[in-house]
Structures are given as C-alpha cells and as structure tokens.
Scaffold this active site. Structure first.
Site, mmCIF file in Angstrom:
data_model
loop_
_atom_site.group_PDB
_atom_site.id
_atom_site.type_symbol
_atom_site.label_atom_id
_atom_site.label_comp_id
_atom_site.label_asym_id
_atom_site.label_seq_id
_atom_site.Cartn_x
_atom_site.Cartn_y
_atom_site.Cartn_z
ATOM 1 N N GLN A 102 0.795 -1.127 -0.129
ATOM 2 C CA GLN A 102 -0.110 0.134 -0.039
ATOM 3 C C GLN A 102 0.895 1.248 -0.066
ATOM 4 O OE1 GLN A 102 -3.444 -0.745 2.866
ATOM 5 N NE2 GLN A 102 -1.667 -2.092 3.618
ATOM 6 N N VAL A 104 3.731 4.062 -1.235
ATOM 7 C CA VAL A 104 3.948 4.671 -2.620
ATOM 8 C C VAL A 104 5.341 4.935 -2.725
ATOM 9 C CG1 VAL A 104 1.599 5.399 -2.834
ATOM 10 C CG2 VAL A 104 3.310 6.713 -1.695
ATOM 11 N N ASP A 105 6.211 4.269 -2.004
ATOM 12 C CA ASP A 105 7.735 4.909 -1.887
ATOM 13 C C ASP A 105 8.474 4.016 -2.564
ATOM 14 O OD1 ASP A 105 8.150 2.463 -0.253
ATOM 15 O OD2 ASP A 105 7.737 3.555 1.461
ATOM 16 N N HIS A 120 -1.552 1.457 -4.404
ATOM 17 C CA HIS A 120 -1.994 2.808 -4.189
ATOM 18 C C HIS A 120 -1.077 3.514 -5.107
ATOM 19 C CE1 HIS A 120 -3.871 1.680 -0.113
ATOM 20 N NE2 HIS A 120 -4.690 1.448 -1.187
ATOM 21 N N ASN A 247 3.482 -6.838 13.231
ATOM 22 C CA ASN A 247 3.037 -5.455 13.532
ATOM 23 C C ASN A 247 3.082 -5.456 15.262
ATOM 24 O OD1 ASN A 247 1.368 -3.131 14.213
ATOM 25 N ND2 ASN A 247 0.440 -3.410 12.038
ATOM 26 N N GLY A 249 1.657 -3.177 16.992
ATOM 27 C CA GLY A 249 0.310 -2.708 17.494
ATOM 28 C C GLY A 249 -0.947 -3.848 16.828
HETATM 29 N N1 APR Z 1 7.094 -2.630 12.091
HETATM 30 C C1 APR Z 1 5.806 -3.347 11.555
HETATM 31 N N2 APR Z 1 4.954 -2.414 11.887
HETATM 32 C C2 APR Z 1 4.960 -1.232 12.094
HETATM 33 C C3 APR Z 1 5.992 -0.576 12.872
HETATM 34 C C4 APR Z 1 7.236 -1.440 12.697
HETATM 35 N N3 APR Z 1 8.548 -0.860 12.703
HETATM 36 N N4 APR Z 1 5.906 0.660 13.267
HETATM 37 C C5 APR Z 1 4.726 0.987 13.324
HETATM 38 N N5 APR Z 1 4.105 -0.356 12.659
HETATM 39 C C6 APR Z 1 2.542 -0.476 12.090
HETATM 40 C C7 APR Z 1 1.575 0.144 13.346
HETATM 41 O O1 APR Z 1 1.308 -0.258 14.402
HETATM 42 C C8 APR Z 1 0.369 0.433 12.245
HETATM 43 O O2 APR Z 1 -0.629 -0.529 12.376
HETATM 44 O O3 APR Z 1 2.382 0.019 11.023
HETATM 45 C C9 APR Z 1 1.013 0.162 10.918
HETATM 46 C C10 APR Z 1 0.738 1.463 10.014
HETATM 47 O O4 APR Z 1 -0.368 1.589 9.871
HETATM 48 P P1 APR Z 1 -0.934 2.710 8.813
HETATM 49 O O5 APR Z 1 -0.138 4.128 9.033
HETATM 50 O O6 APR Z 1 -2.500 2.923 8.842
HETATM 51 O O7 APR Z 1 -0.497 2.444 7.327
HETATM 52 P P2 APR Z 1 -1.181 1.565 6.072
HETATM 53 O O8 APR Z 1 -1.972 0.534 6.879
HETATM 54 O O9 APR Z 1 -0.182 1.206 5.130
HETATM 55 O O10 APR Z 1 -2.374 2.667 5.691
HETATM 56 C C11 APR Z 1 -3.173 2.244 4.725
HETATM 57 O O11 APR Z 1 -4.107 4.310 4.470
HETATM 58 O O12 APR Z 1 -3.846 6.856 4.336
HETATM 59 C C12 APR Z 1 -4.047 5.526 3.706
HETATM 60 O O13 APR Z 1 -3.422 5.345 1.425
HETATM 61 C C13 APR Z 1 -2.667 5.502 2.784
HETATM 62 O O14 APR Z 1 -1.723 3.207 2.046
HETATM 63 C C14 APR Z 1 -2.310 4.132 3.107
HETATM 64 C C15 APR Z 1 -3.467 3.257 3.762
#
Ligand code: APR
Length: 279
Positions: A102, A104-105, A120, A247, A249
């Site tokens: 997901q 875009v980097d 995405h 994860n 969290g």
């Molecule tokens: N290793 C693994 N997971 C991690 C780490 C880490 N070091 N640090 C944080 N996390 C977890 C967090 O606990 C969280 O559940 O990464 C997750 C990041 O979640 P989001 O910020 O919601 O990212 P993502 O799920 O990719 O978002 C989905 O939302 O805003 C839109 O389009 C955007 O692609 C994005 C989509």
C-alpha cells in the site's frame, strides 16, 4: 526480541512456497518514513487530500503541490531497510511469490524485489489527468521550483508523511503555480490513489487470483484500516489461508489472523536475513 516471536515466523514460513505478502507504512518505519496511523490505528496527521477535491479545486492542487514540494525529497532519498531487503530475498529465493504494497515509496523495488504490486500507485511518477502522459516526479520537482521561486524560501524541515505530504501551512498556497502537461496543458496529478479514488478492478482481481493459489498470507506493518488492503485479509480468511501479521500494534484484521507477531518488522525480518546468511 522474544524467542517465541522468531519461532512463530519460522513456523509460519515452514513448507510454504506461494506466500502473498501485504505491506503498509509500518514496513518503511525502519527507512525513516513515518506511518499514517499510530499502533492503535489512530490517524496522526493533518487531513489527507481527497481525490475529488484534487480534481475539482484548483486551491486543492495548489496546496498539494506546495506541500509535496517540501515532502517529496525525503521519500525520494529514503533507502530500503532490512525488512524490504528480507522480503526481496524471500521473493527471489522462493517462499514469497507476490508482494502487494500500500506504500507509494517504491522501497520494495529499490531493495530488488520484482513481483511487487503498488496497490496505491507510486509517488515517483506524475500523470496528466487529460492525456495520461507520465512524467518523472524528479522532473516535476524542478519545474515546480522554476514556476515558484518562493518555494526555496520555505522551511524545508516540516514534518513529512509517507505519501510525500508535508505538514506546512503557509499563505503562499494561493500564489502557487501548479505544473501542467507539456503535451496537452492538462492538470498533473501524482500517480497515486488518493482517498476517495479506487484501485483498478483488474488489479484487485489479479491479487485475488494469486491468493486463490497461495499457501499463506503475510501482513507486515499495516493497520488494515483502509478497505483497499483489508479486503485481501478478509478474502484470505474466507479461503482458510494461513495468515500471519508482523506489527507491534493492533490491526482491523486481528480476529482473522492466526499468527500475531507483535514486533517491529526489522527485528523479525533482519533476524531471518542473518540466519540465512550464516546458514
Ligand atoms: N514494524 C511493523 N509495523 C509497524 C512498525 C514497525 N516498525 N511501526 C509501526 N507499525 C505499524 C503500526 O502499528 C500500524 O498498524 O504499522 C501500521 C501502520 O499503519 P498505517 O499508518 O495505517 O499504514 P497503512 O496501513 O499502510 O495505511 C493504509 O491508508 O492513508 C491511507 O493510502 C494510505 O496506503 C495508506 C493506507
């Protein structure tokens, strides 16, 4: 890292040869790119741009390009972290046959992974909304600077986001000249899927088909808050695929996931890399 965490990951991989991986912002945390949401899944940035606003409102495009001028270089300069390298290795050596990200980097590709779907889109490309001509984002950065010399006077240290946005509020937005297509003079848009837009159906279907033939589904660093990614977890669960998540969290799919590895991705996957290199 607790021993059981490593064991869970090895156990999940054992005997598998067709694992589909879904990644999110958390996998790039080790590359210095912050996530959108925190570990509880709460949004932690300013309001994201909406697709329809970008299409309809010139002010929205002005705001986007100004903020992205500041935010994009950090994403462009980021290097893959251990997790990206480990997944690229898992893909080239066998157990993983597709990485759906997901993000875009483009860090999976920079790490050498080949079978990657940018669900995405990709931030390193810009598309003309009229004629669909593609441009390199780096060329548009130069164009933005030429069109808007004041950009160089802005604070370049703003808080950046994984989508190349930067948290900067400035009265300069209304002065911003947005980039246009050299070919047809159409409006340009980053080649990414904004909130309120949809991933092409053909891409979703091709991922479902790959899941039909998969023997495991690994989820790394995503909150699964967005349906776009969550649907694959639900689909995998309906097909009784073995599902694991790395994860630290909580995620929206937790009740569908058999193996929860509550840890940062780099800790788990770096260990896998070093175990392989000493094997
Ligand atoms: N290793 C693994 N997971 C991690 C780490 C880490 N070091 N640090 C944080 N996390 C977890 C967090 O606990 C969280 O559940 O990464 C997750 C990041 O979640 P989001 O910020 O919601 O990212 P993502 O799920 O990719 O978002 C989905 O939302 O805003 C839109 O389009 C955007 O692609 C994005 C989509």
């Amino acid at each position: 890292m607790a021993e059981f965490t490593k064991t869970s990951f090895y156990k999940f991989l054992e005997g598998k040869s067709r694992v589909v991986v879904l990644t999110g912002a958390g996998i790039s945390a080790g590359a210095g790119i912050p996530t959108y949401r925190d570990q509880q899944g709460n949004w932690q940035r300013s309001d994201p741009i909406q697709h329809q606003d970008f299409l309809r409102q010139h002010t929205s495009r002005q705001r986007y390009w100004l903020r992205s001028y500041i935010g994009w270089p950090a994403v462009a300069k980021a290097s893959p972290c251990l997790s990206h390298r480990a997944l690229a290795e898992l893909e080239s050596s066998g157990p993983v046959n597709l990485i759906v990200t997901q993000n875009v980097d483009r860090l999976h590709q920079k790490a050498g992974a080949n079978a990657v779907i940018d669900l995405h889109g990709r931030l390193d490309r810009v598309i003309c909304l009229s004629c669909k001509r593609l441009y390199a984002r780096s060329a548009i950065q130069e164009k933005l600077k030429t069109l808007n010399p004041f950009l160089e006077t802005l604070n370049q240290e703003a808080d950046i986001a994984p989508d190349g946005d930067a948290n900067i509020e400035t009265a300069w937005v209304s002065e911003m000249t947005t980039p246009r297509c050299e070919h047809c003079d159409g409006d340009l848009k980053p080649d990414v899927v904004f909130f309120g837009d949809n991933v092409p159906k053909s891409i979703v279907q091709s991922i479902y088909r790959t899941l039909d033939d998969a023997d495991g589904f690994l989820i790394v660093g995503t909150s699964l808050k967005v349906f776009s990614g969550f649907r694959f977890c639900r689909y995998a669960s309906e097909r009784h695929l073995d599902i694991a998540s790395i994860n630290p969290g909580v995620t929206r799919g937790d009740n569908l996931i058999a193996t929860h590895i509550h840890s940062g991705a780099d800790e788990v996957l770096a260990d896998y890399l070093s175990a392989r290199s000493t094997a």
